[in-house]
Design an enzyme around this catalytic site. Structure first.
Site, PDB file in Angstrom:
ATOM      1  N   CYS A   1       0.538  -0.783   0.336  1.00 41.45           N
ATOM      2  CA  CYS A   1       0.206  -0.016   0.062  1.00 41.45           C
ATOM      3  C   CYS A   1       1.296   1.082  -0.373  1.00 41.45           C
ATOM      4  O   CYS A   1       1.379   1.586   0.389  1.00 41.45           O
ATOM      5  CB  CYS A   1      -0.947  -0.563   1.361  1.00 41.45           C
ATOM      6  SG  CYS A   1      -2.029   1.577   1.433  1.00 41.45           S
ATOM      7  N   GLY A   2       0.636   1.982  -1.605  1.00 41.27           N
ATOM      8  CA  GLY A   2       1.572   3.066  -1.059  1.00 41.27           C
ATOM      9  C   GLY A   2       1.412   4.572   0.109  1.00 41.27           C
ATOM     10  O   GLY A   2       2.440   4.448   0.192  1.00 41.27           O
TER      11      GLY A   2
ATOM     12  N   ASN B   1       1.371  -5.468  -6.122  1.00 40.45           N
ATOM     13  CA  ASN B   1      -0.037  -5.602  -5.674  1.00 40.45           C
ATOM     14  C   ASN B   1      -1.078  -5.207  -7.332  1.00 40.45           C
ATOM     15  O   ASN B   1       0.076  -4.524  -8.083  1.00 40.45           O
ATOM     16  CB  ASN B   1      -1.093  -4.571  -4.340  1.00 40.45           C
ATOM     17  CG  ASN B   1      -0.579  -3.434  -4.949  1.00 40.45           C
ATOM     18  OD1 ASN B   1      -0.291  -2.518  -5.555  1.00 40.45           O
ATOM     19  ND2 ASN B   1      -1.615  -3.113  -3.352  1.00 40.45           N
TER      20      ASN B   1
ATOM     21  N   HIS C   1      -2.838  -4.050 -10.512  1.00 35.86           N
ATOM     22  CA  HIS C   1      -3.628  -2.538 -10.791  1.00 35.86           C
ATOM     23  C   HIS C   1      -4.413  -2.812 -12.497  1.00 35.86           C
ATOM     24  O   HIS C   1      -3.038  -3.926 -13.360  1.00 35.86           O
ATOM     25  CB  HIS C   1      -3.293  -1.380 -10.365  1.00 35.86           C
ATOM     26  CG  HIS C   1      -2.645  -1.200  -9.649  1.00 35.86           C
ATOM     27  ND1 HIS C   1      -3.693  -0.508  -8.706  1.00 35.86           N
ATOM     28  CD2 HIS C   1      -1.396  -1.171  -8.317  1.00 35.86           C
ATOM     29  CE1 HIS C   1      -2.915  -0.066  -7.288  1.00 35.86           C
ATOM     30  NE2 HIS C   1      -1.915  -1.051  -7.347  1.00 35.86           N
TER      31      HIS C   1
ATOM     32  N   ASN D   1      -6.577  -4.055  -7.912  1.00 37.09           N
ATOM     33  CA  ASN D   1      -7.027  -2.381  -8.494  1.00 37.09           C
ATOM     34  C   ASN D   1      -7.128  -1.797  -9.594  1.00 37.09           C
ATOM     35  O   ASN D   1      -6.798  -1.906 -10.509  1.00 37.09           O
ATOM     36  CB  ASN D   1      -5.966  -1.443  -7.214  1.00 37.09           C
ATOM     37  CG  ASN D   1      -6.085  -2.121  -5.926  1.00 37.09           C
ATOM     38  OD1 ASN D   1      -6.784  -1.871  -5.300  1.00 37.09           O
ATOM     39  ND2 ASN D   1      -4.675  -3.349  -5.921  1.00 37.09           N
TER      40      ASN D   1
ATOM     41  N   GLU E   1     -10.193   1.047  -4.527  1.00 36.38           N
ATOM     42  CA  GLU E   1      -8.694   0.138  -4.687  1.00 36.38           C
ATOM     43  C   GLU E   1      -9.944  -2.090  -3.668  1.00 36.38           C
ATOM     44  O   GLU E   1     -10.708  -2.006  -3.450  1.00 36.38           O
ATOM     45  CB  GLU E   1      -8.641   0.478  -3.013  1.00 36.38           C
ATOM     46  CG  GLU E   1      -7.580   1.203  -3.458  1.00 36.38           C
ATOM     47  CD  GLU E   1      -6.424   1.953  -2.383  1.00 36.38           C
ATOM     48  OE1 GLU E   1      -5.944   1.605  -1.465  1.00 36.38           O
ATOM     49  OE2 GLU E   1      -6.990   2.965  -1.597  1.00 36.38           O
TER      50      GLU E   1
ATOM     51  N   CYS F   1      -4.839   6.099  -3.534  1.00 33.96           N
ATOM     52  CA  CYS F   1      -4.389   5.363  -3.711  1.00 33.96           C
ATOM     53  C   CYS F   1      -2.453   5.164  -4.668  1.00 33.96           C
ATOM     54  O   CYS F   1      -2.264   6.063  -5.323  1.00 33.96           O
ATOM     55  CB  CYS F   1      -5.155   4.270  -4.849  1.00 33.96           C
ATOM     56  SG  CYS F   1      -4.368   2.737  -4.722  1.00 33.96           S
ATOM     57  N   GLY F   2      -1.301   5.459  -3.476  1.00 33.45           N
ATOM     58  CA  GLY F   2      -0.290   5.505  -4.376  1.00 33.45           C
ATOM     59  C   GLY F   2       0.260   4.790  -4.813  1.00 33.45           C
ATOM     60  O   GLY F   2       0.338   4.725  -6.027  1.00 33.45           O
TER      61      GLY F   2
ATOM     62  N   GLY G   1      -1.768   2.466  -7.231  1.00 37.46           N
ATOM     63  CA  GLY G   1      -2.167   3.066  -8.315  1.00 37.46           C
ATOM     64  C   GLY G   1      -2.089   4.227  -8.818  1.00 37.46           C
ATOM     65  O   GLY G   1      -1.846   4.146  -9.865  1.00 37.46           O
TER      66      GLY G   1
END
Length: 281
Positions: free
Chosen positions: A74-75, A158, A160, A192, A210, A219-220, A222
């Site tokens: 998670c950014g 993660n 995207h 995501n 998300e 969303c980092g 993202g």
């Protein structure tokens, strides 16, 4: 038993942070995250971050979404985590995450955190995504109900799915299409979604859905995926600002080293303690 916590936000993407050493070893963390993140009956947050002091780096960040699921990375959470660790001076950290060891720098003067988000993964098998053999997957058609989207797939630790939309796209569209795309059978671990308007070669605007949290303000990872997708589509330069509902992030894709860097703020909102009835440590 009372559990001390701190709450942070990064562009409105908010997190409750706990120390692993304050928790019973047999605690159901998925259930705890759902309770703490509930905005009516708990503290309220998009996710739970647990700080493990025993780590291959300076600390290990464990992320649990508001629905109890555990993503790899998670950014925005990472920026909040670094701000939690930092004092009042410029500091550098090496943070262990589900996506590996990542470098991060806190600037007291700028009140911002710069994070090496690692190497973008473009292989559909590693994202994972089913139905594509070519790498990368860029502007590929995906049918959802009666609509065909053109998608670009990127993993930043993660998964995207970046989709270009026009200026008529609304938050209601994100709320309708987001869950359908997240749960699409092409994505066995869910995904995501970044609904993106490419405004200039150095600017994009994103509406986020998300995995495990729904529509959020930022969303980092993202934002990182959007930059990479924009470059692959020849819509963005390697350095750009990504506008999210909660604010802006500055991104840079160093293609020589194949590393994506993210720069943005994070802020402590408040501290407190949460009482978990019947919990014995």
């Amino acid at each position: 038993m009372q559990i001390p916590f701190q709450k942070f936000q990064g562009l409105g993407n908010d997190f409750v942070i706990l120390e692993a050493r304050d928790l019973p070893f047999d605690l159901d963390l998925s259930r705890l995250a759902q309770k703490l993140c509930n905005r009516h009956f708990g503290i309220g947050a998009d996710g739970l971050l647990i700080c493990h002091r025993e780590s291959r780096g300076d600390a290990r960040m464990q992320v649990i979404n508001s629905d109890g699921s555990e993503p790899e990375m998670c950014g925005n959470g990472l920026r909040c985590f670094v701000r939690y660790l930092a004092g009042h001076e410029d500091q550098s950290f090496l943070i262990e995450t589900g996506a590996g060891l990542l470098k991060a720098e806190f600037s007291q003067k700028k009140q911002s955190i710069r994070v090496n988000m690692g190497k973008p993964v473009l292989s559909p098998a590693k994202i994972p995504a089913l139905g594509w053999n070519e790498t990368p997957v860029v502007s590929a058609p995906l049918q959802v109900e009666n609509h065909s989207f053109e998608i670009t797939l990127v993993s930043m630790g993660n998964p995207h799915c970046v989709i270009e939309v026009d200026q008529n796209w609304s938050s209601a569209d994100t709320l309708y299409w987001g869950p359908l795309l997240e749960m699409h059978p092409a994505f066995p671990e869910r995904i995501n979604i970044e609904f993106t308007q490419f405004l200039t070669p150095h600017l994009a605007r994103v509406s986020v859905w998300e995995r495990g949290a729904g529509a959020t303000l930022a969303c980092g990872t993202g934002a990182c995926a959007t930059l990479v997708a924009g470059v692959l589509q020849n819509k963005l330069e390697t350095e750009a600002v990504i506008q999210l509902p909660g604010g802006d992030l500055t991104l840079f894709w160093d293609q020589n080293q194949d590393q994506v860097w993210m720069d943005g703020p994070a802020q402590r909102v408040f501290t407190g303690s949460y009482e978990e009835e019947g919990m014995i440590r």
